[in-house]
Design a protein around this motif. Structure first.
Motif, PDB file in Angstrom:
ATOM      1  N   PRO A   1      -2.663   2.629  19.774  1.00 13.94           N
ATOM      2  CA  PRO A   1      -3.760   2.087  18.963  1.00 13.94           C
ATOM      3  C   PRO A   1      -5.129   2.616  19.379  1.00 13.94           C
ATOM      4  O   PRO A   1      -5.998   2.837  18.525  1.00 13.94           O
ATOM      5  CB  PRO A   1      -3.641   0.573  19.197  1.00 13.94           C
ATOM      6  N   GLU A   2      -5.332   2.811  20.690  1.00 17.83           N
ATOM      7  CA  GLU A   2      -6.612   3.312  21.175  1.00 17.83           C
ATOM      8  C   GLU A   2      -6.814   4.772  20.757  1.00 17.83           C
ATOM      9  O   GLU A   2      -7.923   5.179  20.391  1.00 17.83           O
ATOM     10  CB  GLU A   2      -6.682   3.185  22.700  1.00 17.83           C
ATOM     11  N   ILE A   3      -5.748   5.566  20.803  1.00 20.59           N
ATOM     12  CA  ILE A   3      -5.841   6.958  20.354  1.00 20.59           C
ATOM     13  C   ILE A   3      -6.217   7.004  18.878  1.00 20.59           C
ATOM     14  O   ILE A   3      -7.080   7.782  18.458  1.00 20.59           O
ATOM     15  CB  ILE A   3      -4.493   7.703  20.578  1.00 20.59           C
TER      16      ILE A   3
ATOM     17  N   ASP B   1       5.444  -4.220  16.458  1.00 16.43           N
ATOM     18  CA  ASP B   1       4.210  -4.761  17.043  1.00 16.43           C
ATOM     19  C   ASP B   1       3.176  -3.648  17.228  1.00 16.43           C
ATOM     20  O   ASP B   1       1.991  -3.827  16.910  1.00 16.43           O
ATOM     21  CB  ASP B   1       4.505  -5.423  18.391  1.00 16.43           C
ATOM     22  N   GLU B   2       3.625  -2.512  17.743  1.00 17.46           N
ATOM     23  CA  GLU B   2       2.704  -1.395  17.968  1.00 17.46           C
ATOM     24  C   GLU B   2       2.179  -0.848  16.650  1.00 17.46           C
ATOM     25  O   GLU B   2       0.995  -0.502  16.534  1.00 17.46           O
ATOM     26  CB  GLU B   2       3.418  -0.287  18.748  1.00 17.46           C
ATOM     27  N   LEU B   3       3.055  -0.796  15.645  1.00 23.06           N
ATOM     28  CA  LEU B   3       2.649  -0.298  14.332  1.00 23.06           C
ATOM     29  C   LEU B   3       1.638  -1.254  13.697  1.00 23.06           C
ATOM     30  O   LEU B   3       0.639  -0.817  13.099  1.00 23.06           O
ATOM     31  CB  LEU B   3       3.889  -0.150  13.441  1.00 23.06           C
TER      32      LEU B   3
ATOM     33  N   ARG C   1      -3.908  -2.398  12.279  1.00 24.98           N
ATOM     34  CA  ARG C   1      -5.073  -3.290  12.333  1.00 24.98           C
ATOM     35  C   ARG C   1      -6.325  -2.533  12.789  1.00 24.98           C
ATOM     36  O   ARG C   1      -7.421  -2.740  12.258  1.00 24.98           O
ATOM     37  CB  ARG C   1      -4.789  -4.451  13.292  1.00 24.98           C
ATOM     38  N   VAL C   2      -6.138  -1.616  13.739  1.00 24.28           N
ATOM     39  CA  VAL C   2      -7.264  -0.879  14.305  1.00 24.28           C
ATOM     40  C   VAL C   2      -7.870   0.096  13.302  1.00 24.28           C
ATOM     41  O   VAL C   2      -9.089   0.205  13.179  1.00 24.28           O
ATOM     42  CB  VAL C   2      -6.826  -0.130  15.593  1.00 24.28           C
TER      43      VAL C   2
ATOM     44  N   ALA D   1       7.884  -5.977   7.152  1.00 24.38           N
ATOM     45  CA  ALA D   1       7.285  -6.142   8.481  1.00 24.38           C
ATOM     46  C   ALA D   1       5.823  -5.720   8.540  1.00 24.38           C
ATOM     47  O   ALA D   1       5.003  -6.387   9.168  1.00 24.38           O
ATOM     48  CB  ALA D   1       8.090  -5.356   9.510  1.00 24.38           C
ATOM     49  N   VAL D   2       5.477  -4.589   7.905  1.00 23.44           N
ATOM     50  CA  VAL D   2       4.105  -4.063   8.056  1.00 23.44           C
ATOM     51  C   VAL D   2       3.421  -3.758   6.730  1.00 23.44           C
ATOM     52  O   VAL D   2       2.319  -3.207   6.720  1.00 23.44           O
ATOM     53  CB  VAL D   2       4.108  -2.782   8.935  1.00 23.44           C
TER      54      VAL D   2
END
Length: 489
Positions: free
Chosen positions: A168-170, A202-204, A209-210, A238-239
C-alpha cells in the motif's frame, strides 16, 4: 477459442433451414444442439439454462418476415442473446474528471497479471496518454524485475521501492509521483496468490483504499473456463471490482469464461489478451465476439488492426504497385510483413466472414510455406527481386538461391510460379478496372508476361545438358508446383 462452439451451432441452423417458420416443435432440436454446444464450451449449467430459455422465448416471439428463412431468424435471435450474455456493449475504462486515472490490477498467480499490466500500459500509451507503472508485488520472486523489463521494452516508466516496503505504501508514493509529474494514467500491479485467502484480500482492500482507483480490474485466465466466472464473483464480492481482463484467449480454451463472466459476476470483461506480443491486448466488444462465434467474422476489428499495423501511405503505394506490372518480390515480402505485423494469422483469418470453418492446420501450413518463401527471397540479389523474370530464364540463378536458402530448386520454382500466377490475377483485375474507367492502363508492362514466366520456369526444370563423363542428377518440377499453380489460378 470458439471454433468448436461455432461448428456445433452450425448444426442447429441446419435443422430448421428446411422449414418455413419457427415453431415450438421444430425449435426443440436446435435448442438441444445449442445447449449441448454451450456445455461443451464449458459454460456453467445455470447460465446455459437461462440462455436457452431466453432464446426459445425470443425465437417463438419473432415476427414472421416474408423472405427471411427460419434459420436466419434463429441466428439473429442467438446473436442478440449472445451479445446480451456478454454484457451488451463495450465497457470502457472509467475516466476521472480530474487527475490521473488509476487502474488497480488484481488476480491470482499464473494468470498473466504482470504481463497484462504492461500490455495495458502500451495500449494506453498508443492512445496518447502518459502512463506510469507501479510495482507492488513484493512477494513473487522477480515480479518487480519482470515489470521493470516490460516497462523498458515499451518505454513506460516503472515506479518501485524494492521488496522491503509494504505494497500500500508503494502504491501511495507511486500515485504521488504520478500527480506531481502529471501522468495521465497509473497502473498498479498488485501481488497475487495461488488461491484466494484473507491476507490477499486485506492487502488488496488497503491498497485500494490508499489509491482510490478509478478501475479495479481482475485478470483471469480464459483456460479456466467457467471457474473464471466464479473467481470474478468472489473478488467482486470481496473488493468490488469494476471489470475483468481475460488473458490467453488465443489458447486452447473453449469459451466458457467469456460467455459466463458477466452473467455470473455482474461485472463486464473490459479487455482480452489475444497473444504473447505486448500489442496483443484489445478492448472486449460483446457484439464483435458474438459475430465471431456465429461465423460472421469481425471486419471492424480487422480494419482496426490493419490501421495500427500499416500506414495509409504504405497501403496506398503497395495497392498501386499490386495493380500494375511493377509488383515485385520486394513488394511481395513487404505485403507478407504487413500481414504478419497485424498479429496471429489464425485470429486474423477468423475475422473474415465465413472463414470460421478454416482449420488451424491449414493456416499453419500457409504460415510455414510463407516462411519458406521469405528465406528464398532473402537469398535473391537486388536485380532478382526487382525483375522476377530473370529467375524464370536462369536455372543457375534458381540453383544458387536454393543453395543459399537451404531449400530445393523445386521450392524456388514453386515460389516463382506462385508469384507469376498471383501477379497475373492482379493484372487481369487491373485491366477490368481500366475498361470500366476505374484505373489507369497497364503502364510499364514487364519484358516477359506472367504466363511466359511460368512457361519458362516449367521449361527450364526439365533435364539439363551435361558434359561428357558427368552424371546427370534427376531434377523436375514435381507435382507440388503444378498443384500450387492450379490452386492459385
Amino acid at each position: 477459442m470458439f471454433d468448436g462452439l461455432s461448428r456445433s451451432l452450425e448444426k442447429a441452423w441446419d435443422s430448421v433451414r428446411k422449414d418455413g417458420k419457427l415453431t415450438a416443435d421444430n425449435i426443440k432440436g436446435p435448442l438441444r444442439d445449442i445447449r449441448r454446444a454451450l456445455l461443451e464450451a464449458d459454460v456453467s449449467l445455470p447460465v446455459v439454462r437461462r440462455f436457452v430459455s431466453k432464446v426459445e422465448e425470443a425465437a417463438l416471439g419473432e415476427r414472421v418476415v416474408k423472405g427471411v428463412a427460419p434459420d436466419q431468424k434463429l441466428v439473429k435471435v442467438v446473436y442478440e442473446e449472445l451479445k446480451s450474455l456478454m454484457g451488451g456493449q463495450q465497457a470502457e475504462l472509467v475516466q476521472p474528471k480530474y487527475g490521473p486515472s488509476v487502474i488497480l490490477m488484481a488476480g491470482l498467480q499464473g494468470t498473466g497479471k504482470t504481463t497484462a499490466a504492461g500490455k495495458l500500459a502500451l495500449f494506453l500509451k498508443k492512445k496518447g496518454l502518459k502512463v506510469l507503472l507501479v510495482a507492488t508485488d513484493v512477494y513473487r520472486p522477480a515480479a518487480i524485475d519482470q515489470l521493470v523489463t516490460l516497462g523498458s521494452k515499451i518505454d513506460v516508466p516503472v515506479f518501485e521501492l524494492g521488496n522491503k516496503v509494504a505494497p500500500p505504501e508503494i502504491a501511495r508514493q507511486g500515485l504521488e509521483k504520478a500527480k506531481k509529474e502529471e501522468f495521465d494514467a497509473v497502473i498498479v500491479d498488485t501481488a497475487g496468490r495461488l488461491q484466494i485467502d484473507e491476507r490477499l484480500m486485506d492487502e488488496l482492500r488497503e491498497t485500494k483504499r490508499v489509491v482510490n482507483p478509478t478501475d479495479t480490474l481482475l485478470v483471469v485466465d480464459a483456460m479456466t473456463g467457467q471457474e473464471a466466472a466464479a473467481l470474478v464473483k468472489a473478488f467482486n464480492d470481496a473488493v468490488d471490482i469494476t471489470g475483468a481482463v481475460l488473458t490467453k484467449m488465443d489458447g486452447d480454451s473453449r469459451g466458457g469464461a467469456a460467455l459466463s463472466i458477466n452473467e455470473v459476476s455482474g461485472r463486464p470483461i473490459k479487455f482480452v489478451g489475444t497473444g504473447e506480443k505486448m500489442e496483443a491486448l484489445e478492448p472486449f466488444f460483446p457484439e464483435r465476439m458474438a459475430s465471431r462465434i456465429l461465423g460472421m467474422g469481425d471486419v471492424v476489428s480487422l480494419v482496426e488492426k490493419a490501421e495500427e499495423a500499416v500506414s495509409a501511405d504504405e497501403a496506398a503505394e503497395l495497392a498501386k504497385r499490386m495493380m500494375t506490372a511493377k509488383f515485385d518480390f520486394n513488394d511481395f515480402l513487404k505485403q507478407y510483413k504487413m500481414v504478419s505485423g497485424m498479429g496471429n494469422l489464425s485470429s486474423l483469418v477468423k475475422m473474415l466472414p465465413g472463414m470460421n470453418k478454416v482449420q488451424d492446420k491449414q493456416i499453419q501450413e500457409v504460415e510455414r510455406k510463407y516462411a519458406v518463401y521469405e528465406s528464398m527471397i532473402q537469398s535473391m540479389t537486388k536485380k532478382e527481386r526487382e525483375q522476377p523474370e530473370v529467375l524464370a530464364k536462369s536455372p543457375s540463378r534458381r540453383r544458387r538461391i536454393a543453395q543459399g536458402s537451404g531449400r530445393t530448386e523445386e521450392q524456388v520454382s514453386e515460389l516463382i510460379a506462385m508469384f507469376a500466377s498471383m501477379r497475373a490475377q492482379m493484372q487481369t483485375l487491373s485491366r477490368m478496372m481500366a475498361l470500366s474507367g476505374g484505373a489507369q492502363g497497364m503502364a510499364g508492362m514487364p519484358q516477359m508476361s506472367d504466363e511466359e514466366m511460368m512457361e519458362a520456369v516449367m521449361g527450364n526444370t526439365g533435364p539439363r545438358k551435361v558434359a561428357a563423363g558427368k552424371v546427370r542428377r534427376k531434377r523436375g518440377l514435381g507435382r507440388g508446383m503444378a498443384e500450387l499453380v492450379a490452386m492459385q489460378q
